[in-house]
Design a protein around this motif. Structure first.
Motif, PDB file in Angstrom:
ATOM      1  N   UNK A   4       0.838  -1.200   0.000  1.00 38.66           N
ATOM      2  CA  UNK A   4       0.000   0.000   0.000  1.00 38.66           C
ATOM      3  C   UNK A   4       0.872   1.248   0.000  1.00 38.66           C
ATOM      4  N   UNK A   5       0.411   2.288  -0.688  1.00 34.76           N
ATOM      5  CA  UNK A   5       1.096   3.579  -0.694  1.00 34.76           C
ATOM      6  C   UNK A   5       0.378   4.521   0.260  1.00 34.76           C
ATOM      7  N   UNK A   6       0.982   4.762   1.435  1.00 33.02           N
ATOM      8  CA  UNK A   6       0.406   5.677   2.424  1.00 33.02           C
ATOM      9  C   UNK A   6       0.945   7.101   2.298  1.00 33.02           C
ATOM     10  N   UNK A   7       1.740   7.365   1.268  1.00 35.71           N
ATOM     11  CA  UNK A   7       2.321   8.695   1.094  1.00 35.71           C
ATOM     12  C   UNK A   7       1.425   9.608   0.272  1.00 35.71           C
ATOM     13  N   UNK A   8       2.007  10.731  -0.150  1.00 35.36           N
ATOM     14  CA  UNK A   8       1.250  11.701  -0.953  1.00 35.36           C
ATOM     15  C   UNK A   8       1.899  11.928  -2.318  1.00 35.36           C
ATOM     16  N   UNK A   9       2.648  10.932  -2.790  1.00 36.50           N
ATOM     17  CA  UNK A   9       3.209  10.928  -4.134  1.00 36.50           C
ATOM     18  C   UNK A   9       3.188   9.490  -4.641  1.00 36.50           C
ATOM     19  N   UNK A  10       3.258   9.328  -5.951  1.00 33.04           N
ATOM     20  CA  UNK A  10       3.246   7.980  -6.525  1.00 33.04           C
ATOM     21  C   UNK A  10       4.403   7.149  -5.982  1.00 33.04           C
ATOM     22  N   UNK A  11       4.112   5.857  -5.719  1.00 30.15           N
ATOM     23  CA  UNK A  11       5.114   4.916  -5.234  1.00 30.15           C
ATOM     24  C   UNK A  11       5.490   3.976  -6.372  1.00 30.15           C
ATOM     25  N   UNK A  12       6.771   3.954  -6.723  1.00 32.51           N
ATOM     26  CA  UNK A  12       7.261   3.069  -7.784  1.00 32.51           C
ATOM     27  C   UNK A  12       7.886   1.821  -7.162  1.00 32.51           C
ATOM     28  N   UNK A  13       7.338   0.659  -7.501  1.00 37.65           N
ATOM     29  CA  UNK A  13       7.852  -0.615  -7.016  1.00 37.65           C
ATOM     30  C   UNK A  13       8.866  -1.153  -8.023  1.00 37.65           C
ATOM     31  N   UNK A  14       9.996  -1.646  -7.522  1.00 33.62           N
ATOM     32  CA  UNK A  14      11.000  -2.249  -8.389  1.00 33.62           C
ATOM     33  C   UNK A  14      10.652  -3.692  -8.713  1.00 33.62           C
ATOM     34  N   UNK A  15      11.604  -4.396  -9.284  1.00 30.59           N
ATOM     35  CA  UNK A  15      11.408  -5.801  -9.641  1.00 30.59           C
ATOM     36  C   UNK A  15      11.457  -6.668  -8.380  1.00 30.59           C
ATOM     37  N   UNK A  16      10.425  -7.480  -8.190  1.00 35.90           N
ATOM     38  CA  UNK A  16      10.344  -8.388  -7.046  1.00 35.90           C
ATOM     39  C   UNK A  16      10.753  -9.778  -7.525  1.00 35.90           C
ATOM     40  N   UNK A  17      11.891 -10.257  -7.061  1.00 35.60           N
ATOM     41  CA  UNK A  17      12.371 -11.576  -7.460  1.00 35.60           C
ATOM     42  C   UNK A  17      11.738 -12.660  -6.598  1.00 35.60           C
TER      43      UNK A  17
END
Length: 252
Positions: free
Chosen positions: A103-116
């Motif tokens: 979940x993104x609880x911030x106030x800007x877009x959250x970019x997720x990296x590659x999940x291995x």
């Protein structure tokens, strides 16, 4: 606040400009807060106007915090926010699935990296989080799979990287135990000592007389259902013995 003497459509170009009759000149002011909170200043314009020697323009603005993303990771095993997924006991060659929510609880877009994906017997077969951009208050989910093919304890983990400036990587720990496949285990005892030798010597019995009944007990000492497919008298003289399937204290 920043004053630009060369701003606007007819720049003054000086802090002491000369403005001819019925003309004007312009300056611009920019508000660039370096900290949060309310800011105030005054733009003072002094001139040779006899009735209004100084004109003051009040300026104010509020500095707000820089928008940042904030990652939160929960899972389907309580406590949900400890970043640990204990699968517990899972029978060999069976499977168990648990869900992870980002979940993104911030106030800007959250970019997720590659999940291995973690190593076997763990895996991440489904999910829409890897490489995803999550808007404010948005979330994504992924499934973690535990499928032991052997008996024993297994441990692994996987990382969830993101552009959260405070927590750039969250590690989720995995654990689980593969347990043996349940099997039945037959035990047969009788009422003639020694009762576990699978021998029943009735001794000498007069022709035409029934001996005392002896009991055979069939037990299941395993951890799965025991299905007995046949109980019958065989051998050289099966007709000399009588089988009662309804005998004993717990008849078959």
């Amino acid at each position: 606040f920043s004053l630009n003497l060369s701003g606007g459509t007819t720049p003054c170009n000086s802090a002491t400009p000369t403005v001819t009759a019925e003309n004007n000149c312009t300056v611009t002011v920019t508000f660039s807060p370096t900290s949060t909170g309310t800011k105030n200043a005054t733009l003072a314009i002094a001139s040779n106007d006899l009735s209004d020697a100084t004109v003051s323009v009040s300026m104010s603005g509020t500095g707000t915090a820089i928008p940042v993303p904030q990652i939160a990771v929960t899972d389907s095993v309580a406590p949900i926010d400890d970043h640990q997924i204990p699968f517990g006991n899972v029978t060999q060659n069976n499977t168990s699935d648990q869900t992870v929510t980002v979940t993104n609880n911030g106030n800007a877009d959250l970019d997720i990296g590659t999940i291995n994906s973690p190593s076997a017997p763990f895996s991440i077969p489904t999910g829409d989080c890897s490489g995803k951009t999550i808007a404010t208050a948005g979330s994504c989910t992924l499934t973690v799979h535990f499928a032991p093919t052997a008996v024993g304890t297994f441990n692994d983990s996987f990382d969830i990287p993101s552009d959260d400036p405070d927590v750039p990587t969250i590690t989720v720990s995995l654990s689980g135990t593969g347990t043996p496949v349940p099997v039945p285990d037959i035990t047969v005892i009788d009422s003639i000592a020694p009762n576990d030798d699978q021998q029943m010597p009735f001794g000498d019995i007069t022709q035409g007389v029934n001996s005392p009944a002896q009991t055979v007990t069939i037990s299941n000492t395993g951890n799965a259902v025991l299905t007995v497919t046949s109980i019958q008298i065989a051998g050289a003289d099966p007709g000399q013995f009588n089988l009662n399937l309804n005998g004993g204290t717990t008849p078959c």
